[in-house]
Design an enzyme around this catalytic site. Structure first.
Site, PDB file in Angstrom:
ATOM      1  N   MET A 179      -6.071  -7.218   9.226  1.00  0.00           N
ATOM      2  CA  MET A 179      -5.934  -6.472  10.110  1.00  0.00           C
ATOM      3  C   MET A 179      -6.323  -5.423  10.328  1.00  0.00           C
ATOM      4  O   MET A 179      -7.609  -5.053   9.071  1.00  0.00           O
ATOM      5  CB  MET A 179      -3.996  -5.492   9.606  1.00  0.00           C
ATOM      6  CG  MET A 179      -3.577  -6.950   9.552  1.00  0.00           C
ATOM      7  SD  MET A 179      -1.533  -6.725   9.041  1.00  0.00           S
ATOM      8  CE  MET A 179      -1.523  -6.226   7.687  1.00  0.00           C
ATOM      9  N   LYS A 203       1.063  -0.521   0.163  1.00  0.00           N
ATOM     10  CA  LYS A 203       0.020   0.261   0.544  1.00  0.00           C
ATOM     11  C   LYS A 203       0.922   1.523  -0.237  1.00  0.00           C
ATOM     12  O   LYS A 203       0.656   1.803  -1.017  1.00  0.00           O
ATOM     13  CB  LYS A 203      -1.038   0.060   0.867  1.00  0.00           C
ATOM     14  CG  LYS A 203      -1.843   1.002   1.442  1.00  0.00           C
ATOM     15  CD  LYS A 203      -3.011   0.950   2.021  1.00  0.00           C
ATOM     16  CE  LYS A 203      -4.201  -0.375   2.406  1.00  0.00           C
ATOM     17  NZ  LYS A 203      -4.542  -0.741   3.446  1.00  0.00           N
ATOM     18  N   THR A 223       8.944 -38.673  -3.104  1.00  0.00           N
ATOM     19  CA  THR A 223       8.711 -37.513  -1.140  1.00  0.00           C
ATOM     20  C   THR A 223       8.378 -37.453  -0.727  1.00  0.00           C
ATOM     21  O   THR A 223       8.215 -36.721   0.144  1.00  0.00           O
ATOM     22  CB  THR A 223       9.249 -36.174  -2.087  1.00  0.00           C
ATOM     23  OG1 THR A 223       7.552 -35.993  -3.551  1.00  0.00           O
ATOM     24  CG2 THR A 223      10.107 -35.772  -3.320  1.00  0.00           C
ATOM     25  N   ASN A 224       7.197 -38.277  -1.134  1.00  0.00           N
ATOM     26  CA  ASN A 224       6.344 -38.629   0.590  1.00  0.00           C
ATOM     27  C   ASN A 224       6.756 -39.715   1.104  1.00  0.00           C
ATOM     28  O   ASN A 224       6.174 -38.698   2.604  1.00  0.00           O
ATOM     29  CB  ASN A 224       4.911 -39.181  -0.489  1.00  0.00           C
ATOM     30  CG  ASN A 224       3.857 -38.525  -1.763  1.00  0.00           C
ATOM     31  OD1 ASN A 224       4.277 -37.474  -1.979  1.00  0.00           O
ATOM     32  ND2 ASN A 224       3.445 -39.393  -2.105  1.00  0.00           N
ATOM     33  N   ASP A 225       7.676 -40.202   0.403  1.00  0.00           N
ATOM     34  CA  ASP A 225       8.299 -41.449   2.325  1.00  0.00           C
ATOM     35  C   ASP A 225       9.207 -40.625   2.355  1.00  0.00           C
ATOM     36  O   ASP A 225       9.913 -40.931   3.238  1.00  0.00           O
ATOM     37  CB  ASP A 225       8.232 -42.551   1.296  1.00  0.00           C
ATOM     38  CG  ASP A 225       7.108 -43.515   1.990  1.00  0.00           C
ATOM     39  OD1 ASP A 225       6.318 -43.331   2.067  1.00  0.00           O
ATOM     40  OD2 ASP A 225       7.360 -44.890   1.372  1.00  0.00           O
ATOM     41  N   ARG A 274      -3.346  -1.793  -5.999  1.00  0.00           N
ATOM     42  CA  ARG A 274      -2.440  -2.642  -5.977  1.00  0.00           C
ATOM     43  C   ARG A 274      -3.029  -3.649  -7.115  1.00  0.00           C
ATOM     44  O   ARG A 274      -4.271  -3.609  -7.928  1.00  0.00           O
ATOM     45  CB  ARG A 274      -3.028  -3.177  -4.657  1.00  0.00           C
ATOM     46  CG  ARG A 274      -4.609  -3.729  -4.326  1.00  0.00           C
ATOM     47  CD  ARG A 274      -4.589  -4.007  -3.133  1.00  0.00           C
ATOM     48  NE  ARG A 274      -6.222  -4.637  -2.928  1.00  0.00           N
ATOM     49  CZ  ARG A 274      -6.774  -4.219  -1.924  1.00  0.00           C
ATOM     50  NH1 ARG A 274      -6.014  -3.896  -0.186  1.00  0.00           N
ATOM     51  NH2 ARG A 274      -7.824  -4.845  -1.002  1.00  0.00           N
ATOM     52  N   ARG A 279       1.341 -47.147 -10.099  1.00  0.00           N
ATOM     53  CA  ARG A 279       1.130 -47.827  -8.579  1.00  0.00           C
ATOM     54  C   ARG A 279       0.795 -49.335  -8.959  1.00  0.00           C
ATOM     55  O   ARG A 279      -1.282 -49.276  -8.771  1.00  0.00           O
ATOM     56  CB  ARG A 279       0.467 -47.053  -7.606  1.00  0.00           C
ATOM     57  CG  ARG A 279       0.491 -45.929  -7.433  1.00  0.00           C
ATOM     58  CD  ARG A 279       0.078 -44.561  -6.799  1.00  0.00           C
ATOM     59  NE  ARG A 279       0.533 -43.703  -5.978  1.00  0.00           N
ATOM     60  CZ  ARG A 279      -0.070 -42.877  -6.877  1.00  0.00           C
ATOM     61  NH1 ARG A 279      -0.799 -42.985  -7.822  1.00  0.00           N
ATOM     62  NH2 ARG A 279       0.416 -41.215  -6.050  1.00  0.00           N
ATOM     63  N   CYS A 285       8.270 -38.154  -8.715  1.00  0.00           N
ATOM     64  CA  CYS A 285       6.668 -38.536  -8.890  1.00  0.00           C
ATOM     65  C   CYS A 285       6.028 -39.106  -7.167  1.00  0.00           C
ATOM     66  O   CYS A 285       4.923 -39.053  -7.533  1.00  0.00           O
ATOM     67  CB  CYS A 285       6.398 -39.838  -9.341  1.00  0.00           C
ATOM     68  SG  CYS A 285       7.442 -41.307  -7.950  1.00  0.00           S
ATOM     69  N   SER A 335      13.742 -41.723  -9.521  1.00  0.00           N
ATOM     70  CA  SER A 335      11.923 -41.086  -9.496  1.00  0.00           C
ATOM     71  C   SER A 335      12.271 -40.952  -8.312  1.00  0.00           C
ATOM     72  O   SER A 335      12.161 -41.874  -7.311  1.00  0.00           O
ATOM     73  CB  SER A 335      11.130 -42.044 -10.222  1.00  0.00           C
ATOM     74  OG  SER A 335      10.094 -41.333 -10.059  1.00  0.00           O
ATOM     75  N   ARG A 340       5.689 -48.902 -11.018  1.00  0.00           N
ATOM     76  CA  ARG A 340       6.545 -49.181  -9.664  1.00  0.00           C
ATOM     77  C   ARG A 340       5.738 -50.862  -9.751  1.00  0.00           C
ATOM     78  O   ARG A 340       4.923 -50.844  -9.306  1.00  0.00           O
ATOM     79  CB  ARG A 340       5.637 -48.184  -8.231  1.00  0.00           C
ATOM     80  CG  ARG A 340       6.694 -48.741  -7.036  1.00  0.00           C
ATOM     81  CD  ARG A 340       6.295 -47.585  -6.406  1.00  0.00           C
ATOM     82  NE  ARG A 340       4.961 -47.711  -5.661  1.00  0.00           N
ATOM     83  CZ  ARG A 340       4.704 -46.755  -5.175  1.00  0.00           C
ATOM     84  NH1 ARG A 340       4.995 -45.454  -3.993  1.00  0.00           N
ATOM     85  NH2 ARG A 340       3.032 -47.199  -4.774  1.00  0.00           N
ATOM     86  N   TYR A 378      11.836 -34.232 -14.692  1.00  0.00           N
ATOM     87  CA  TYR A 378      10.957 -34.036 -14.745  1.00  0.00           C
ATOM     88  C   TYR A 378      10.582 -34.459 -13.772  1.00  0.00           C
ATOM     89  O   TYR A 378      11.148 -34.733 -12.181  1.00  0.00           O
ATOM     90  CB  TYR A 378       9.645 -36.064 -16.069  1.00  0.00           C
ATOM     91  CG  TYR A 378       9.866 -37.092 -15.869  1.00  0.00           C
ATOM     92  CD1 TYR A 378       9.291 -37.114 -14.590  1.00  0.00           C
ATOM     93  CD2 TYR A 378      11.144 -37.416 -15.767  1.00  0.00           C
ATOM     94  CE1 TYR A 378       9.804 -38.555 -13.978  1.00  0.00           C
ATOM     95  CE2 TYR A 378      11.274 -38.626 -15.233  1.00  0.00           C
ATOM     96  CZ  TYR A 378      10.088 -39.272 -14.215  1.00  0.00           C
ATOM     97  OH  TYR A 378      10.447 -40.596 -13.258  1.00  0.00           O
ATOM     98  N   ARG A 424      -3.930   2.968   8.348  1.00  0.00           N
ATOM     99  CA  ARG A 424      -3.875   1.401   7.852  1.00  0.00           C
ATOM    100  C   ARG A 424      -2.764   0.601   7.657  1.00  0.00           C
ATOM    101  O   ARG A 424      -1.264   1.543   7.105  1.00  0.00           O
ATOM    102  CB  ARG A 424      -4.215   2.253   6.659  1.00  0.00           C
ATOM    103  CG  ARG A 424      -5.633   2.875   6.488  1.00  0.00           C
ATOM    104  CD  ARG A 424      -6.497   2.381   5.288  1.00  0.00           C
ATOM    105  NE  ARG A 424      -6.416   3.536   4.209  1.00  0.00           N
ATOM    106  CZ  ARG A 424      -6.286   3.885   3.142  1.00  0.00           C
ATOM    107  NH1 ARG A 424      -6.952   2.905   2.426  1.00  0.00           N
ATOM    108  NH2 ARG A 424      -5.958   4.394   2.123  1.00  0.00           N
ATOM    109  N   HIS A 447     -16.181  -7.272   1.247  1.00  0.00           N
ATOM    110  CA  HIS A 447     -14.995  -8.881   1.711  1.00  0.00           C
ATOM    111  C   HIS A 447     -14.786 -10.268   1.456  1.00  0.00           C
ATOM    112  O   HIS A 447     -14.299 -10.399   1.063  1.00  0.00           O
ATOM    113  CB  HIS A 447     -15.161  -8.895   3.947  1.00  0.00           C
ATOM    114  CG  HIS A 447     -13.860 -10.205   4.283  1.00  0.00           C
ATOM    115  ND1 HIS A 447     -14.760 -11.159   4.507  1.00  0.00           N
ATOM    116  CD2 HIS A 447     -12.860  -9.883   4.986  1.00  0.00           C
ATOM    117  CE1 HIS A 447     -13.392 -11.700   5.062  1.00  0.00           C
ATOM    118  NE2 HIS A 447     -12.451 -11.663   4.977  1.00  0.00           N
ATOM    119  N   GLY A 482      -8.966  -6.568   4.943  1.00  0.00           N
ATOM    120  CA  GLY A 482      -9.588  -7.089   5.349  1.00  0.00           C
ATOM    121  C   GLY A 482      -8.599  -7.870   7.105  1.00  0.00           C
ATOM    122  O   GLY A 482      -9.520  -8.399   8.281  1.00  0.00           O
TER     123      GLY A 482
END
Length: 919
Positions: free
Chosen positions: A129, A48, A814-816, A368, A607, A878, A811, A663, A898, A118, A486, A127
């Site tokens: 703050m 702002k 990244t989950n595990d 803005r 899977r 993956c 590959s 897999r 990839y 403000r 809002h 909205g």
């Protein structure tokens, strides 16, 4: 507070380091006739403040003021809510600059200067703050304002507004619980009833004096303190309240939702007041240079005659559309049109700006980059390129990657919508279709969503306190408020379906009813809203695929859908600039075909365990698990082979020769067995064995920590016949594709999961190579294939150089890798992640957006070590992070080949990959 403190101290040091050339830190920047800042100082002045300075710099009519920098906010929290010692001197000097420019004086009994205070964070937080208007009024200056303006009612209206805002924000006079009503609003409503008027602007000066008296009594009773009369006391109280609001609950929640670091802090903007509530030649409004709901290039917005800015966004009165201003104030409308064009040309983006007209003169209070729906973001970017305001690269960077997914959301099925009865129509503020349970509170919406249901948050008007419910709900409906209320503003940012200002909707919180004409709906009943048309329906209306999906499936022609044309243009640009490939996670031909239509360049994860649950397959799988020896296992696996072969053949055909990574079996075997007694008996009967056999085998397979137990490559090493069957199914399916009338040259990629030791992979690769040779000899066909592994345990990443001697691709799972790298269960982390995010220990959910500093290092190490041994190794990812824009940016930096993600996330990944390359 201590946890936040540490983070913020780092921010202070970084800021100080950048400014060592200065002899003293400058904490306040002026704008107006004297303008110190510009739009490039966003980190210091907040969005702002930076844009106020920029508008003043380019000659727009901006009331003078000054910005207290974000560094003061950081200092404030790091030093026990105290200010830098030089701040008071700077503040008084900047007030004096305004006084000199306007010929007014703060606190004076003649020509008093009134101010607004403000917030202004680096990223817009609408909205969240606090704001104070009309600061400087007291029992004496209000009389001066009345005399100066010649409008006593106006002066006392400003004073009562100031007392209410100050009492609420600074002195803490608020509702004590959910059932309590705001005491100031209650007093205002009571007075309106007493004098018989509907709106605030109908109150007389005498009415307002009585209201002010009651407001002061409320403050005295609830705070044990009197409302302050000293203008500088008011100013310091207001500045402190704005800084404190950076850490209020709704601001914290908003920052968590949008990943805004607490260390950034907020600036405070102090500006000379101009008045839209001085009479019928005054107005206030909010406007957009384009339609923020659909992106159309039209002047869009709304205003109120004889009102202050908070009246427009609060939704208390439903404003008029901006087009009507041309009739009521033609000169002001013409000035706004000129400002609209100048803003877009200068900022090169759709602007959301606030304005006030005082005595027919236009003033600009803020601009803005406007919050917009996903559809609008795409349309605006594409059309700005056509208008030669920006280039393709800039356009791609202007579209939040997640926005593209909003073009794929469901709409109402035309036939179903035609049959449904329109109960009422409101203002369309967030396109799309939403059907769900009526919820009158944020808590109720959260409960419905938590139980797996769909919620539509229905409010008279929303406030920042409703944010949790807005996040949980599928759609938002309000009976009051316009397109800049809002509800509309936040819904657009969240890409939520929203209908606002539906004046015929009567919501009774006490009775728990929503009434439209003769129709009465209760909380928990179904309701449907169309955020594109504004239509409201009772009950649940059936949805249909988006226009993009309909074109891709051949049900609609591309020329008939501008939405698809926009989608296609952005995807074409994205593919032109991205370096990362984009694959999909798919387990069936239907999923694969869907992903290919979205632009997937292969399957990064199939899977195979998902294929064992259909029809008779689960029975044969259970036979294999319950087998007492290898011979029995092979007998059961032989029954599974044709099913697997058929599945892989379907996948290969659907992908038409694109790479497919399969897999091998990953989860522990106990997941395939029944655990309740009735299911155990049913299985025992189908297999002709005693139920105790089933129970004993289930017990034998039980693991204390199955995620780290007998799964992945450990299964294949223990039972090589499982790997043999799966490899045979893959290669026989590939051979079948080579022998089709129109051969498909499949190059299957066989992925061995959970490898942490090089010898684990060598063991499994030997089995796979042997089976491949057998199939090629038997089928009289030669085909290429790759064998690689999933890097999903830390040891796999740390010894990637050894594993890469055998692997042809990695590959990253990244989950595990996140679970094992952080020692944190994805299923159980929900019990503490909220607190961690609140304390900024972990700003993002690491299972949604990769922990780049921790888990990310494992990916970097694995990639670097793998390439050191095998320069040509193919590297992908993956996990679920493959569809997250922030994570994709990280994977691009690491240099992966990839990413792979779920089919609906493919367009998001394509755009995010392009943005990563352009950044």
């Amino acid at each position: 507070m201590p946890a936040k403190k540490a983070t913020k101290k780092k921010a202070v040091k970084r800021g100080a380091k950048k400014r060592t050339a200065a002899t003293a830190v400058k904490y306040i920047y002026d704008f107006g006739d004297k303008t110190d800042g510009n739009s490039k100082l966003r980190e210091l002045l907040g969005g702002k403040g930076a844009n106020l300075a920029e508008m003043a710099r380019i000659g727009l009519p901006v009331p003078p003021g000054f910005t207290i920098t974000t560094e003061v906010c950081t200092y404030f929290y790091d030093n026990g809510l105290k200010y830098p010692t030089t701040l008071e001197k700077e503040l008084k000097a900047s007030v004096a600059v305004i006084e000199k420019q306007l010929g007014k004086k703060l606190g004076a009994e003649k020509n008093p200067l009134l101010l607004s205070v403000r917030s202004g964070a680096r990223e817009s937080m609408p909205g969240m703050m606090d704001t104070i208007l009309n600061l400087g009024l007291n029992d004496k200056t209000v009389k001066a304002l009345a005399e100066e303006s010649g409008n006593e009612a106006f002066a006392y209206d400003c004073y009562r507004r100031f007392i209410q805002m100050y009492g609420d924000v600074v002195m803490g006079v608020q509702a004590v619980n959910e059932n309590d009503h705001c005491p100031f609003e209650a007093a205002l409503e009571k007075l309106r009833e007493e004098v018989g008027v509907k709106f605030d602007n109908q109150l007389t000066a005498e009415n307002l004096k009585e209201l002010i008296k009651r407001y002061k009594e409320i403050i005295k009773k609830r705070t044990k303190s009197a409302f302050p009369q000293d203008a500088y006391e008011q100013l310091w109280g207001s500045v402190g309240a704005v800084f404190k609001s950076w850490q209020n609950e709704r601001a914290i929640l908003y920052r968590q939702k949008y990943g805004i670091p607490a260390a950034w802090g907020t600036a405070v903007n102090v500006q000379a007041m101009v008045f839209g509530n001085m009479g019928e030649d005054c107005a206030t409004g909010v406007a957009f240079t384009r339609d923020p709901a659909n992106g159309e290039k039209v002047f869009y917005g709304e205003y109120l005659i004889n009102a202050q800015g908070e009246d427009v966004v609060a939704g208390i009165r439903t404003p008029n559309p901006i087009a009507k201003l041309k009739e009521e104030m033609p000169n002001a409308h013409a000035d706004l049109e000129a400002v609209r064009k100048k803003l877009e040309k200068h900022f090169k983006d759709m602007q959301d700006f606030e304005f006030t007209v005082q005595n027919n003169k236009l003033y600009m209070l803020q601009t803005r980059n406007g919050k917009r729906t996903g559809l609008a973001a795409v349309r605006i970017a594409v059309e700005l390129v056509k208008e030669k305001l920006i280039n393709q690269k800039t356009a791609l960077l202007k579209i939040p990657a997640d926005s593209i997914s909003s073009l794929l959301v469901a709409v109402f099925d035309p036939a179903a919508e035609k049959k449904a009865k329109v109960l009422s129509t409101g203002l369309p503020a967030g396109p799309g279709a939403a059907a769900g349970k009526i919820c009158f509170t944020a808590e109720k919406a959260e409960q419905v969503a938590a139980s797996g249901g769909h919620a539509v948050l229905c409010r008279v008007e929303t406030t920042p306190e409703d944010l949790r419910g807005m996040i949980a709900a599928d759609g938002i409906l309000t009976s009051r408020g316009g397109v800049s209320s809002h509800a509309a503003l936040v819904a657009r940012q969240m890409n939520k379906v929203c209908v606002c200002g539906a004046s015929e909707v009567v919501i009774d919180y006490g009775a728990g009813t929503l009434t439209i004409g003769d129709t009465v709906l209760n909380e928990g009943d179904d309701i449907s809203i169309n955020g594109t048309s504004g239509d409201i329906y009772a009950g649940s209306v059936t949805t249909a695929p988006s226009e993009v999906n309909q074109v891709l499936s051949g049900k609609m022609k591309a020329k008939d859908s501008y939405t698809f044309q926009l989608f296609d243009q952005v995807m074409t640009w994205a593919d032109k600039y991205r370096k990362l490939g984009v694959r999909t996670n798919a387990d069936s031909p239907e999923q694969a075909a869907n992903a290919v239509s979205f632009g997937a360049e292969g399957i990064g994860l199939c899977r195979t365990e998902h294929m064992f649950f259909e029809g008779d397959r689960i029975t044969f799988m259970r036979q294999m698990i319950l087998a007492s020896d290898e011979k029995e296992r092979r007998t059961a696996l032989k029954k599974l082979l044709p099913f697997q072969r058929k599945d892989f053949t379907g996948l290969f055909k659907a992908m038409g020769g694109l790479p497919v990574t399969v897999r091998l079996l990953d989860p522990p075997l106990h997941e395939f067995l029944p655990h309740d007694e009735s299911s155990k008996r049913e299985l025992a009967n189908s297999l002709g064995v005693d139920v105790d056999v089933i129970s004993n085998r289930v017990h034998a397979l039980h693991e204390a920590n199955p995620m780290l137990g007998h799964r992945g490559c450990r299964l294949g090493i223990s039972y090589p016949e499982i790997t043999e069957m799966q490899a045979r199914a893959i290669f026989e399916a590939a051979a079948a594709c080579y022998k089709l009338k129109k051969p498909i040259k499949v190059v299957p990629e066989v992925m061995v999961p959970l490898v942490g030791f090089a010898d684990e992979l060598k063991n499994q690769v030997a089995v796979i190579h042997r089976v491949a040779a057998e199939v090629m000899e038997k089928k009289k066909v030669k085909f290429e294939y790759l064998v690689g592994t999933m890097i999903e345990v830390p040891r796999g990443a740390l010894t990637a150089d050894e594993i890469a001697e055998t692997a042809q691709f990695f590959s990253f799972g990244t989950n595990d890798l996140t679970q094992t790298g952080l020692g944190m269960s994805r299923d159980d982390a929900g019990s503490f992640l909220g607190k961690y995010k609140e304390l900024d220990i972990m700003p993002q959910n690491p299972f949604a957006s990769i922990d780049a500093a921790g888990v990310g290092q494992l990916v970097e190490i694995g990639a670097a070590k793998g390439r050191k041994t095998n320069k040509g190794i193919k590297l992908g990812i993956c996990g679920e992070h493959g569809g997250d824009p922030a994570s994709i940016n990280f994977f691009h930096q690491v240099g992966l080949n990839y990413v792979s993600c779920s089919p609906p996330r493919v367009p998001v990944a394509r755009l995010a990959a392009a943005q990563a390359a352009l950044k």
